[in-house]
Enzyme design. Sequence first.
Site, PDB file in Angstrom:
ATOM      1  N   SER A  61      40.485 -21.049  10.162  1.00  0.00           N
ATOM      2  CA  SER A  61      39.152 -20.758   9.623  1.00  0.00           C
ATOM      3  C   SER A  61      38.199 -21.938   9.786  1.00  0.00           C
ATOM      4  O   SER A  61      38.523 -23.073   9.435  1.00  0.00           O
ATOM      5  CB  SER A  61      39.308 -20.446   8.130  1.00  0.00           C
ATOM      6  OG  SER A  61      38.135 -20.743   7.422  1.00  0.00           O
ATOM      7  N   GLY A  62      36.995 -21.644  10.271  1.00  0.00           N
ATOM      8  CA  GLY A  62      35.984 -22.698  10.397  1.00  0.00           C
ATOM      9  C   GLY A  62      35.622 -23.259   9.037  1.00  0.00           C
ATOM     10  O   GLY A  62      35.509 -24.480   8.855  1.00  0.00           O
ATOM     11  N   LEU A  63      35.460 -22.366   8.068  1.00  0.00           N
ATOM     12  CA  LEU A  63      35.114 -22.811   6.718  1.00  0.00           C
ATOM     13  C   LEU A  63      36.186 -23.745   6.161  1.00  0.00           C
ATOM     14  O   LEU A  63      35.895 -24.822   5.648  1.00  0.00           O
ATOM     15  CB  LEU A  63      34.959 -21.588   5.798  1.00  0.00           C
ATOM     16  CG  LEU A  63      34.858 -21.889   4.309  1.00  0.00           C
ATOM     17  CD1 LEU A  63      33.594 -22.668   3.999  1.00  0.00           C
ATOM     18  CD2 LEU A  63      34.914 -20.602   3.489  1.00  0.00           C
ATOM     19  N   ASP A  73      30.398 -26.032   6.420  1.00  0.00           N
ATOM     20  CA  ASP A  73      30.725 -25.100   7.498  1.00  0.00           C
ATOM     21  C   ASP A  73      29.475 -24.877   8.349  1.00  0.00           C
ATOM     22  O   ASP A  73      29.004 -23.764   8.510  1.00  0.00           O
ATOM     23  CB  ASP A  73      31.215 -23.781   6.866  1.00  0.00           C
ATOM     24  CG  ASP A  73      31.726 -22.789   7.908  1.00  0.00           C
ATOM     25  OD1 ASP A  73      31.991 -23.212   9.049  1.00  0.00           O
ATOM     26  OD2 ASP A  73      31.833 -21.598   7.572  1.00  0.00           O
ATOM     27  N   ASP A 100      38.753 -19.631  14.687  1.00  0.00           N
ATOM     28  CA  ASP A 100      37.387 -19.236  14.364  1.00  0.00           C
ATOM     29  C   ASP A 100      36.495 -20.201  15.152  1.00  0.00           C
ATOM     30  O   ASP A 100      36.266 -21.337  14.733  1.00  0.00           O
ATOM     31  CB  ASP A 100      37.205 -19.388  12.848  1.00  0.00           C
ATOM     32  CG  ASP A 100      35.768 -19.233  12.414  1.00  0.00           C
ATOM     33  OD1 ASP A 100      34.921 -18.880  13.252  1.00  0.00           O
ATOM     34  OD2 ASP A 100      35.513 -19.454  11.206  1.00  0.00           O
ATOM     35  N   ASP A 102      33.357 -20.253  15.769  1.00  0.00           N
ATOM     36  CA  ASP A 102      31.934 -20.235  15.409  1.00  0.00           C
ATOM     37  C   ASP A 102      31.119 -19.563  16.534  1.00  0.00           C
ATOM     38  O   ASP A 102      31.420 -18.464  16.925  1.00  0.00           O
ATOM     39  CB  ASP A 102      31.451 -21.655  15.104  1.00  0.00           C
ATOM     40  CG  ASP A 102      32.070 -22.190  13.808  1.00  0.00           C
ATOM     41  OD1 ASP A 102      32.610 -21.379  13.035  1.00  0.00           O
ATOM     42  OD2 ASP A 102      32.029 -23.407  13.576  1.00  0.00           O
ATOM     43  N   GLU A 129      31.075 -15.787  17.134  1.00  0.00           N
ATOM     44  CA  GLU A 129      30.141 -14.950  16.387  1.00  0.00           C
ATOM     45  C   GLU A 129      28.742 -15.044  16.994  1.00  0.00           C
ATOM     46  O   GLU A 129      28.378 -16.088  17.558  1.00  0.00           O
ATOM     47  CB  GLU A 129      30.132 -15.345  14.912  1.00  0.00           C
ATOM     48  CG  GLU A 129      29.698 -16.758  14.637  1.00  0.00           C
ATOM     49  CD  GLU A 129      30.076 -17.215  13.228  1.00  0.00           C
ATOM     50  OE1 GLU A 129      29.205 -17.153  12.355  1.00  0.00           O
ATOM     51  OE2 GLU A 129      31.236 -17.637  13.009  1.00  0.00           O
ATOM     52  N   LYS A 135      25.719 -23.143  13.339  1.00  0.00           N
ATOM     53  CA  LYS A 135      25.813 -21.953  12.506  1.00  0.00           C
ATOM     54  C   LYS A 135      25.932 -22.330  11.030  1.00  0.00           C
ATOM     55  O   LYS A 135      26.222 -23.480  10.676  1.00  0.00           O
ATOM     56  CB  LYS A 135      27.003 -21.104  12.917  1.00  0.00           C
ATOM     57  CG  LYS A 135      28.282 -21.865  13.030  1.00  0.00           C
ATOM     58  CD  LYS A 135      29.437 -21.269  12.341  1.00  0.00           C
ATOM     59  CE  LYS A 135      29.265 -21.180  10.834  1.00  0.00           C
ATOM     60  NZ  LYS A 135      30.452 -20.544  10.239  1.00  0.00           N
ATOM     61  N   ASN A 137      27.669 -20.739   7.316  1.00  0.00           N
ATOM     62  CA  ASN A 137      28.634 -19.742   6.847  1.00  0.00           C
ATOM     63  C   ASN A 137      27.913 -18.450   6.476  1.00  0.00           C
ATOM     64  O   ASN A 137      26.830 -18.466   5.897  1.00  0.00           O
ATOM     65  CB  ASN A 137      29.406 -20.278   5.634  1.00  0.00           C
ATOM     66  CG  ASN A 137      30.505 -19.327   5.225  1.00  0.00           C
ATOM     67  OD1 ASN A 137      30.288 -18.402   4.453  1.00  0.00           O
ATOM     68  ND2 ASN A 137      31.691 -19.528   5.782  1.00  0.00           N
ATOM     69  N   SER A 138      28.552 -17.327   6.782  1.00  0.00           N
ATOM     70  CA  SER A 138      27.920 -16.013   6.601  1.00  0.00           C
ATOM     71  C   SER A 138      27.555 -15.726   5.150  1.00  0.00           C
ATOM     72  O   SER A 138      26.693 -14.907   4.870  1.00  0.00           O
ATOM     73  CB  SER A 138      28.871 -14.928   7.089  1.00  0.00           C
ATOM     74  OG  SER A 138      29.194 -15.146   8.423  1.00  0.00           O
ATOM     75  N   ARG A 174      32.484 -11.413  17.252  1.00  0.00           N
ATOM     76  CA  ARG A 174      32.179 -11.143  15.841  1.00  0.00           C
ATOM     77  C   ARG A 174      30.720 -10.724  15.708  1.00  0.00           C
ATOM     78  O   ARG A 174      29.818 -11.446  16.142  1.00  0.00           O
ATOM     79  CB  ARG A 174      32.470 -12.407  15.043  1.00  0.00           C
ATOM     80  CG  ARG A 174      31.915 -12.422  13.639  1.00  0.00           C
ATOM     81  CD  ARG A 174      32.615 -13.517  12.874  1.00  0.00           C
ATOM     82  NE  ARG A 174      31.896 -13.951  11.718  1.00  0.00           N
ATOM     83  CZ  ARG A 174      32.306 -14.913  10.901  1.00  0.00           C
ATOM     84  NH1 ARG A 174      33.439 -15.553  11.162  1.00  0.00           N
ATOM     85  NH2 ARG A 174      31.599 -15.264   9.855  1.00  0.00           N
ATOM     86  N   HIS A 205      31.757  -8.066  10.315  1.00  0.00           N
ATOM     87  CA  HIS A 205      31.736  -8.814   9.057  1.00  0.00           C
ATOM     88  C   HIS A 205      30.731  -8.208   8.097  1.00  0.00           C
ATOM     89  O   HIS A 205      29.682  -7.711   8.522  1.00  0.00           O
ATOM     90  CB  HIS A 205      31.378 -10.280   9.345  1.00  0.00           C
ATOM     91  CG  HIS A 205      31.910 -11.224   8.309  1.00  0.00           C
ATOM     92  ND1 HIS A 205      32.825 -10.859   7.351  1.00  0.00           N
ATOM     93  CD2 HIS A 205      31.658 -12.542   8.083  1.00  0.00           C
ATOM     94  CE1 HIS A 205      33.107 -11.899   6.585  1.00  0.00           C
ATOM     95  NE2 HIS A 205      32.407 -12.932   7.016  1.00  0.00           N
TER      96      HIS A 205
HETATM   97  C1  SPV Z   1      35.728 -18.572   8.218  1.00  0.00           C
HETATM   98  O1  SPV Z   1      36.809 -18.412   7.658  1.00  0.00           O
HETATM   99  O2  SPV Z   1      35.269 -19.674   8.501  1.00  0.00           O
HETATM  100  C2  SPV Z   1      34.923 -17.400   8.558  1.00  0.00           C
HETATM  101  C3  SPV Z   1      35.044 -16.220   7.760  1.00  0.00           C
HETATM  102  O3  SPV Z   1      34.137 -17.494   9.446  1.00  0.00           O
HETATM  103  S1  SPV Z   1      33.766 -16.266   6.614  1.00  0.00           S
HETATM  104  O4  SPV Z   1      33.859 -17.460   5.861  1.00  0.00           O
HETATM  105  O5  SPV Z   1      33.962 -15.066   5.826  1.00  0.00           O
HETATM  106  O6  SPV Z   1      32.492 -16.190   7.322  1.00  0.00           O
HETATM  107 MG    MG Z   2      33.775 -19.333  10.084  1.00  0.00          MG
END
Ligand code: SPV
Ligand code: MG
Length: 558
Positions: A61-63, A73, A100, A102, A129, A135, A137-138, A174, A205
């Site tokens: 996971s990027g986060l 993130d 992930d 990004d 994505e 980027k 975080n969503s 994504r 997502h």
């Molecule tokens: C991550 O885990 O970094 C993601 C998923 O991209 S989210 O945090 O839901 O965007």
């Molecule tokens: Mg991410």
Amino acid sequence: MNNDTTASGDDRLVGDTDSVRRTSRFKALLLSGQTDFLLEAHNGISARIGEEAGFKGLWASGLSVAAQFGVRDSNEASWTQVLEMVEFMAEATRIPIMLDGDTGYGNFNNMRRLVRKLEQRDVAAVCIEDKLFPKTNSFIAGERQQLADIDEFCGKIKAGKDAQSDDDFCVVARVEALIAGWGMEEAVRRAEAYHAAGADGILIHSAMTTSDEILEFMDRWESRSPVVIVPTRYYATPTDVYRDAGVSMVIWANHMLRSAVKAMQETAEHLFTHENLLALEDRIAPVGEIFRLQGAAELEAAEQRYLPDDQGDSKAMVLAASQGSALGSLTEHAPKAMVEIRGRPLLQHIVDAYRGAGVRDISVVRGFGKEQVSIPGLTYVDNDAYRETGELASLSMGLTADPDDGRDLTVSFGDVIFNRYILQLLELQDEDFVIAVDTNWRASANRDREADYVSCSEAHGRASFYRRVLLEACGEDLHTDKIDGEWMGFLRIRGGAVARLRGHVDRLLGQPAGRQMKLHHLLDAMVKAGEQIRVVYTTGHWLDVDTVDDVVSAGRFG
Ligand code: SPV
Ligand code: MG
């Protein structure tokens, strides 16, 4: 389903077998027609824990990778830093990992390079994505985030697919249209374009707290290609709903990081408030568990194979002849030293602790069930009269078999597990005879179990730390007023004093009750004969495994 792939949904490929490439296993999971799960991991150890739990794949996971670095993130960690972390994750595991990625960290060209570097590191897939670099975080102001131009993003997907040299490497696209508030039409339009550009799957997502959007997308998408979802926000939806909707992969995207953060906050707060480890120790992973996850056993075996056979300047003798009948059925057929604790015999834990402290030359005096005491790399001495004799006789046999080569010797018991810290503590004392004494003796007294109590020249306290404390008496029935601690069963003898020890052992064995004597009789007799036995006080770090309860506690010992 997308059929223009080299891997199929063949179940044989899904298994965690070393012979099948990770890329192929990931692709087979994606195309399996069933719902599978990826667990978030953010470094080598979390990846290994996820694999051990049974997951067939991981989400880097990027986060979470950003968070474990302590940054946001928002592409604050460079892509090579992320790459390095995912390499550790791949090294620590054998299951496939999807990074992930990004936005692909730049344009089509950066994407090509990313795919090549991921393949070199045995990463099975990347998800990119359709947002802009850098980027966000969503879940941070998602509706205000800009989306990538569709054609530009399709070019990136194509570039990634063209760059892969392994046909089964997967690029998942994504779609962030729902997050950014562009609506379902736009989401489906984008998914179609990305699918046509060659994406192996679509990650759709949503930031909604219900799965309505996702289910609507699934309806509209009609299984044109595998769909991946991340139910972080709509966590209350039962998993069967995704199964019924035909979701291919569910990502538990940040739950390892979040659980670790909570545990670390509690530990930090506890330690700051209480300035004490005692209440914490049982609630956290033992150090031994960390070693296990790091693969310490493999290194140890490799050291035996590749390092010169250096026997070191000290040796150990483990007295393990008794059956340990208080353990009931556990020792009906196997000796106590072979009772399993966390999947390994007690004796193996003891051997590991000695080896961890640099002691490689270890002899074991065995008796009951001797053929089962067979850990490789040890010297065995048999006390076939184990039923009629006590610890002193076993020690005598061990000493007889041992060449007195001037090296220091540590004697301990086959039912006492300990941290190597104890050995280091004994080694620090430049004395002929040294024993380790636990100041927390009342714990044993309260449990009404047999213990070797000691009386010393000075009780434990701040001052005793700086003084030379000597043993005055040792026995199982010392008067409570006289007890200063419990002998842990360790006796360290300096090389030059081993012959004197033999003399005391022989003298006692010559007495009528000698053959049944225990080691506390020896210590007591040595003191009475004028020997100075140095006492080192400590608290904890060992466990005498006498009862089934002890076996349970030993499972948590670290
Ligand atoms: C991550 O885990 O970094 C993601 C998923 O991209 S989210 O945090 O839901 O965007
Ligand atoms: Mg991410």
